[in-house]
Scaffold this motif. Sequence first.
Motif, mmCIF file in Angstrom:
data_model
loop_
_atom_site.group_PDB
_atom_site.id
_atom_site.type_symbol
_atom_site.label_atom_id
_atom_site.label_comp_id
_atom_site.label_asym_id
_atom_site.label_seq_id
_atom_site.Cartn_x
_atom_site.Cartn_y
_atom_site.Cartn_z
ATOM 1 N N PHE A 220 0.856 -1.192 0.000
ATOM 2 C CA PHE A 220 0.000 0.000 0.000
ATOM 3 C C PHE A 220 0.887 1.235 0.000
ATOM 4 O O PHE A 220 2.039 1.190 0.461
ATOM 5 C CB PHE A 220 -0.953 0.005 1.203
ATOM 6 C CG PHE A 220 -0.267 -0.121 2.537
ATOM 7 C CD1 PHE A 220 0.113 1.000 3.254
ATOM 8 C CD2 PHE A 220 0.007 -1.378 3.068
ATOM 9 C CE1 PHE A 220 0.752 0.888 4.480
ATOM 10 C CE2 PHE A 220 0.656 -1.507 4.298
ATOM 11 C CZ PHE A 220 1.022 -0.370 5.008
ATOM 12 N N TYR A 221 0.349 2.305 -0.498
ATOM 13 C CA TYR A 221 1.122 3.540 -0.617
ATOM 14 C C TYR A 221 1.128 4.292 0.707
ATOM 15 O O TYR A 221 0.089 4.485 1.337
ATOM 16 C CB TYR A 221 0.524 4.423 -1.711
ATOM 17 C CG TYR A 221 1.225 5.748 -1.875
ATOM 18 C CD1 TYR A 221 2.553 5.808 -2.284
ATOM 19 C CD2 TYR A 221 0.565 6.948 -1.607
ATOM 20 C CE1 TYR A 221 3.213 7.032 -2.428
ATOM 21 C CE2 TYR A 221 1.204 8.178 -1.755
ATOM 22 C CZ TYR A 221 2.528 8.207 -2.166
ATOM 23 O OH TYR A 221 3.165 9.408 -2.303
ATOM 24 N N ASN A 222 2.310 4.705 1.131
ATOM 25 C CA ASN A 222 2.468 5.527 2.330
ATOM 26 C C ASN A 222 2.806 6.947 1.891
ATOM 27 O O ASN A 222 3.941 7.222 1.484
ATOM 28 C CB ASN A 222 3.588 4.968 3.215
ATOM 29 C CG ASN A 222 3.746 5.731 4.515
ATOM 30 O OD1 ASN A 222 3.392 6.916 4.600
ATOM 31 N ND2 ASN A 222 4.270 5.075 5.535
ATOM 32 N N PRO A 223 1.838 7.873 1.965
ATOM 33 C CA PRO A 223 2.102 9.228 1.469
ATOM 34 C C PRO A 223 3.104 10.005 2.317
ATOM 35 O O PRO A 223 3.732 10.936 1.833
ATOM 36 C CB PRO A 223 0.716 9.886 1.513
ATOM 37 C CG PRO A 223 -0.029 9.129 2.562
ATOM 38 C CD PRO A 223 0.464 7.717 2.462
ATOM 39 N N PHE A 224 3.255 9.617 3.584
ATOM 40 C CA PHE A 224 4.207 10.319 4.436
ATOM 41 C C PHE A 224 5.651 10.028 4.022
ATOM 42 O O PHE A 224 6.532 10.869 4.139
ATOM 43 C CB PHE A 224 3.997 9.945 5.903
ATOM 44 C CG PHE A 224 2.648 10.320 6.432
ATOM 45 C CD1 PHE A 224 2.272 11.648 6.547
ATOM 46 C CD2 PHE A 224 1.735 9.347 6.808
ATOM 47 C CE1 PHE A 224 1.028 12.004 7.034
ATOM 48 C CE2 PHE A 224 0.483 9.695 7.293
ATOM 49 C CZ PHE A 224 0.121 11.023 7.398
ATOM 50 N N GLN A 225 5.881 8.812 3.541
ATOM 51 C CA GLN A 225 7.225 8.416 3.114
ATOM 52 C C GLN A 225 7.358 8.389 1.588
ATOM 53 O O GLN A 225 8.444 8.140 1.074
ATOM 54 C CB GLN A 225 7.571 7.040 3.691
ATOM 55 C CG GLN A 225 7.585 7.014 5.209
ATOM 56 C CD GLN A 225 7.879 5.633 5.762
ATOM 57 O OE1 GLN A 225 7.978 4.652 5.032
ATOM 58 N NE2 GLN A 225 8.025 5.550 7.082
ATOM 59 N N ASN A 226 6.232 8.615 0.901
ATOM 60 C CA ASN A 226 6.209 8.616 -0.565
ATOM 61 C C ASN A 226 6.802 7.317 -1.130
ATOM 62 O O ASN A 226 7.643 7.332 -2.035
ATOM 63 C CB ASN A 226 6.958 9.825 -1.128
ATOM 64 C CG ASN A 226 6.677 10.024 -2.619
ATOM 65 O OD1 ASN A 226 5.606 9.672 -3.107
ATOM 66 N ND2 ASN A 226 7.633 10.587 -3.341
ATOM 67 N N ASN A 227 6.328 6.189 -0.576
ATOM 68 C CA ASN A 227 6.790 4.904 -1.090
ATOM 69 C C ASN A 227 5.735 3.836 -0.841
ATOM 70 O O ASN A 227 4.703 4.101 -0.218
ATOM 71 C CB ASN A 227 8.117 4.499 -0.446
ATOM 72 C CG ASN A 227 8.011 4.297 1.066
ATOM 73 O OD1 ASN A 227 6.909 4.191 1.636
ATOM 74 N ND2 ASN A 227 9.149 4.248 1.747
ATOM 75 N N GLN A 228 6.004 2.636 -1.359
ATOM 76 C CA GLN A 228 5.118 1.494 -1.125
ATOM 77 C C GLN A 228 5.552 0.782 0.151
ATOM 78 O O GLN A 228 6.707 0.367 0.276
ATOM 79 C CB GLN A 228 5.177 0.525 -2.311
ATOM 80 C CG GLN A 228 4.501 1.054 -3.572
ATOM 81 C CD GLN A 228 2.991 1.170 -3.414
ATOM 82 O OE1 GLN A 228 2.422 2.258 -3.504
ATOM 83 N NE2 GLN A 228 2.339 0.065 -3.174
ATOM 84 N N ALA A 229 4.635 0.664 1.071
ATOM 85 C CA ALA A 229 4.887 -0.101 2.291
ATOM 86 C C ALA A 229 4.350 -1.513 2.106
ATOM 87 O O ALA A 229 3.483 -1.762 1.252
ATOM 88 C CB ALA A 229 4.219 0.573 3.478
ATOM 89 N N ARG A 230 4.843 -2.429 2.937
ATOM 90 C CA ARG A 230 4.410 -3.823 2.836
ATOM 91 C C ARG A 230 4.142 -4.399 4.216
ATOM 92 O O ARG A 230 4.939 -4.209 5.138
ATOM 93 C CB ARG A 230 5.468 -4.675 2.124
ATOM 94 C CG ARG A 230 5.581 -4.421 0.629
ATOM 95 C CD ARG A 230 6.564 -5.384 0.005
ATOM 96 N NE ARG A 230 6.557 -5.321 -1.446
ATOM 97 C CZ ARG A 230 7.270 -6.109 -2.228
ATOM 98 N NH1 ARG A 230 8.067 -7.025 -1.676
ATOM 99 N NH2 ARG A 230 7.205 -6.008 -3.545
ATOM 100 N N ASN A 231 3.036 -5.070 4.335
ATOM 101 C CA ASN A 231 2.722 -5.883 5.496
ATOM 102 C C ASN A 231 2.557 -7.332 5.030
ATOM 103 O O ASN A 231 2.558 -7.602 3.836
ATOM 104 C CB ASN A 231 1.435 -5.423 6.171
ATOM 105 C CG ASN A 231 1.549 -4.060 6.848
ATOM 106 O OD1 ASN A 231 0.543 -3.501 7.268
ATOM 107 N ND2 ASN A 231 2.740 -3.493 6.946
#
Length: 238
Positions: A220-231
């Motif tokens: 999912f996209y993390n707008p605070f870090q401007n990258n794709q995060a993964r769980n």
Amino acid sequence: MPLFEELDCQNSPIGEISLRRRRIPAFGERYIYEVKLGDEFLMSSMFVAAEEALSSLGLAALEGGNLDVVVGGLGLGYTAVEALKDKRVNELLVVDFLETVIGWHKHELVPLGKILNSDSRNRYIHGSFFDLAVAPHTGFDPNQEGRRFDAILLDIDHSPTEFLDQSNAGFYTTENLGLMAQQLKPKGVFAMWSQNPPEPAFEALLKTVFSRIESHLVSFYNPFQNNQARNTVYVCHV
């Protein structure tokens, strides 16, 4: 519309827990809901893809209908609401240790409370998931001792090695996972969320109890870090 509000703050057996909502103008007019335990962020309505995937992936692994499901950890309600979107679900028990969190939903301080309260298939259970999980003779349902379920979906700890409360650590053993698995029906499924990538040691532990496991990465996209995060969502078959 204020930019920030604290909706509730109460002491709990594991520390001070608070519910807040905020607006970030760059992300539009919608409210973002957040849960904190002390100074630690537990959940934000900004990032719910993996919580929803816990239900969708876990229930997709099941065949048949009239499903009886347990969700461990209420949070902001996203896992529970996603489970209820599956029309095969007959009853959903949502177990949470914190009466405060259940109250937020019952009194509709959080947006998904209204959805959960209006669905007759949903039932809140105030109790410790981890205590109930290792007591198969009594089990999760206070109205029916020894009841078995098609799916148990767990979203409480940050990962199998990073715990919301240190007392939860003892759950992650072959013995205790096996006691929980006794509460699943034949061909039942246990699924669990983790904030981290798949952990080989935990996968090996799961294989000591379950016949088959799958580790799904949810991006999912993390707008605070401007990258794709993964769980990760682990899906385990008895």
